[in-house]
Design an enzyme around this catalytic site. Structure first.
Site, PDB file in Angstrom:
ATOM      1  N   THR A  61       0.808  -1.216   0.000  1.00  0.00           N
ATOM      2  CA  THR A  61       0.000   0.000   0.000  1.00  0.00           C
ATOM      3  C   THR A  61       0.844   1.270   0.000  1.00  0.00           C
ATOM      4  OG1 THR A  61      -1.752  -1.167   1.184  1.00  0.00           O
ATOM      5  CG2 THR A  61      -1.826   1.234   1.215  1.00  0.00           C
ATOM      6  N   GLU A 108      -2.851  -2.922  -5.662  1.00  0.00           N
ATOM      7  CA  GLU A 108      -4.263  -3.259  -5.440  1.00  0.00           C
ATOM      8  C   GLU A 108      -5.198  -2.136  -5.901  1.00  0.00           C
ATOM      9  OE1 GLU A 108      -4.576  -4.591  -1.359  1.00  0.00           O
ATOM     10  OE2 GLU A 108      -3.424  -6.415  -1.798  1.00  0.00           O
ATOM     11  N   THR A 145      -9.431 -11.404  -8.439  1.00  0.00           N
ATOM     12  CA  THR A 145     -10.677 -10.825  -8.943  1.00  0.00           C
ATOM     13  C   THR A 145     -10.729 -10.901 -10.460  1.00  0.00           C
ATOM     14  OG1 THR A 145      -9.552  -8.695  -8.834  1.00  0.00           O
ATOM     15  CG2 THR A 145     -10.999  -9.253  -7.001  1.00  0.00           C
ATOM     16  N   GLU A 171       1.759 -11.257  -4.486  1.00  0.00           N
ATOM     17  CA  GLU A 171       1.848 -11.061  -3.041  1.00  0.00           C
ATOM     18  C   GLU A 171       0.913 -12.072  -2.400  1.00  0.00           C
ATOM     19  OE1 GLU A 171       1.288  -6.974  -1.468  1.00  0.00           O
ATOM     20  OE2 GLU A 171      -0.049  -7.920   0.002  1.00  0.00           O
ATOM     21  N   TYR A 207      -4.305 -11.943   5.594  1.00  0.00           N
ATOM     22  CA  TYR A 207      -4.040 -10.519   5.429  1.00  0.00           C
ATOM     23  C   TYR A 207      -4.100  -9.812   6.791  1.00  0.00           C
ATOM     24  CZ  TYR A 207      -9.227 -10.382   5.078  1.00  0.00           C
ATOM     25  OH  TYR A 207     -10.577 -10.542   5.280  1.00  0.00           O
ATOM     26  N   GLY A 231      -1.439  -8.533   8.106  1.00  0.00           N
ATOM     27  CA  GLY A 231      -0.185  -8.849   8.779  1.00  0.00           C
ATOM     28  C   GLY A 231      -0.038 -10.260   9.288  1.00  0.00           C
ATOM     29  N   GLY A 256       5.722  -8.240  10.184  1.00  0.00           N
ATOM     30  CA  GLY A 256       4.408  -8.845  10.302  1.00  0.00           C
ATOM     31  C   GLY A 256       4.482 -10.213  10.957  1.00  0.00           C
ATOM     32  N   ASN A 257       3.322 -10.754  11.294  1.00  0.00           N
ATOM     33  CA  ASN A 257       3.285 -12.093  11.880  1.00  0.00           C
ATOM     34  C   ASN A 257       3.625 -13.178  10.881  1.00  0.00           C
ATOM     35  OD1 ASN A 257       2.305 -11.373  14.599  1.00  0.00           O
ATOM     36  ND2 ASN A 257       0.455 -10.712  13.533  1.00  0.00           N
ATOM     37  N   TYR A 258       3.571 -12.832   9.583  1.00  0.00           N
ATOM     38  CA  TYR A 258       3.845 -13.834   8.547  1.00  0.00           C
ATOM     39  C   TYR A 258       5.251 -13.714   7.952  1.00  0.00           C
ATOM     40  CZ  TYR A 258       1.725  -9.868   5.944  1.00  0.00           C
ATOM     41  OH  TYR A 258       1.374  -8.629   5.465  1.00  0.00           O
TER      42      TYR A 258
END
Length: 396
Positions: free
Chosen positions: A78, A156, A201, A270, A275, A277, A315-317
């Site tokens: 973002t 996005e 999408t 990505e 999502y 985080g 992030g947590n990922y």
């Protein structure tokens, strides 16, 4: 007569393991993937936050990066639509400094990675993308001899707020401008990558490709996450129904790419478990490997050429944590890149329909030294067990 040897490379014992038979002799090669099939990202927000604890000059970080090379590194997210190059006094946007760009390019070169950079799409003039700041960065890039592998434009766009909404037709026009200015800058061969939509999408991607984007981009990209990290539970990470939702999504995306942009690559630009985080104390644990390993298997089998993991750090990922230590998915990624090569096989087993099985030719170019003819098999059973396996099979 040839003999065969099956070697367990990774095995964790548990209380509920099925005995299954896998037919490798009749397995058919259905796809090819490159050595950079698995790549990583760093969020542009790190630049805004002045890199937090991440250190591009750290020998520890460089060693971890080299461990999963070769790889693409995408700088996006973002915040990319709030970055400007070399303008520290522009308070409307956040600065990407010359030092930031130098450090990034030196890092990827030293790690054996290839850089992908996402330009700010919100820089606009008379309704069109304003490339002036991008030209400034490209001129500096050429002067320094840097060689990014690809460029994107915006992040996005299908979720832009109404004040910044950009139609698919306009976005295709903006991408054409991007390709033109990069081509004119004198940089080495590069990939034009997009539109990086949120979610797989089909309508937005299809409209973008039909409006001219399919003629401009070299790589068609979407983003995918299974669920909201703020609401995810431990059970979600081994839920077969959640895992299976990815199959029609990837099939629809690949079908759209093949029809509207034939001969162009299809990537997950990505992706991770959740999502927002990732899920705290779950996305950075062993159990996250179920989602990650299954996504890699399905992506290769169903026609994607590259999967970019969100993200290498933060992030947590993150593959590495805030203290720059590797999380379990880092080690799973390293093992995958060392063992899994091309082509991709369509394998079957009829013993237990709940066991998911994937197979590739082994990566014989890795440092481990496996011989041609080796096959890597990775499998697991969602829901009822807490183990996944990576196996080796080869002719003696």
């Amino acid at each position: 007569m040839s003999r065969h040897l099956l070697v367990f490379i990774l095995l964790v014992f548990t209380y509920n393991v099925s005995c299954i038979t896998i037919d490798l002799e009749s397995a058919q090669a259905v796809r090819n993937v490159s050595s950079k099939f698995v790549g990583v990202t760093l969020d542009s927000g790190l630049i805004v936050q002045r890199w937090k604890t991440f250190n591009l000059t750290s020998q520890k970080v460089l060693t971890l990066a080299k461990g999963i090379s070769p790889s693409y590194l995408r700088i996006g997210g973002t915040a990319c639509d709030r970055l400007v190059f070399n303008r520290t006094n522009d308070h409307a946007y956040h600065p990407l400094t010359v030092a930031d760009w130098d450090n990034l390019n030196h890092f990827v070169m030293n790690a054996g990675w290839d850089l992908i950079f996402d330009f700010n799409l919100f820089l606009r003039k008379n309704g069109n993308w304003d490339p002036s700041n991008a030209i400034e960065l490209l001129e500096y890039t050429v002067k320094q001899g840097y060689k990014p592998a690809g460029y994107e434009l915006g992040n996005e766009p299908n979720r832009f707020p109404s004040a910044n909404a950009i139609s698919e037709k306009q976005l295709a026009k903006d991408f054409a401008a991007l390709k033109n200015i990069v081509s004119s800058s004198g940089v080495p061969p590069f990939l034009t990558i997009g539109p990086d939509t949120a979610g797989m999408t089909p309508d937005y991607v299809e409209n973008f490709l039909e409006a001219g984007g399919g003629d401009v981009v070299d790589v068609v990209t979407v983003h995918q996450y299974y669920t909201n990290g703020q609401k995810a539970t431990l059970k979600d990470f081994t839920d077969r129904k959640l895992l299976d939702k990815f199959i029609p999504e990837v099939d629809s995306f690949v079908k759209t790419c093949n029809e509207k942009a034939p001969n162009k690559q299809c990537w997950l630009g990505e992706t991770s478990s959740c999502y927002h985080g990732g899920a705290q104390n779950i996305s950075d644990r062993y159990v996250a490997g179920f989602l990650w390993l299954d996504k890699l298997g399905l992506s290769a089998l169903h026609g994607l050429q590259t999967v970019l993991r969100q993200e290498f750090y933060s992030g947590n990922y993150g593959l590495i944590d805030i203290n720059l230590n590797p999380n379990p998915d880092y080690w799973l990624t390293l093992i995958y890149k060392r063992l899994v090569g091309s082509p991709v096989f369509d394998v079957t087993q009829t013993t237990d329909p709940n066991v998911r099985v994937y197979a590739h030719c082994t990566n014989v170019s890795s440092s481990i030294g496996y011989k041609p003819g080796s096959i890597t098999v990775y499998l697991y059973k969602p829901g009822s067990i807490t183990v996944y396996y990576i196996l080796q099979y080869y002719r003696l």
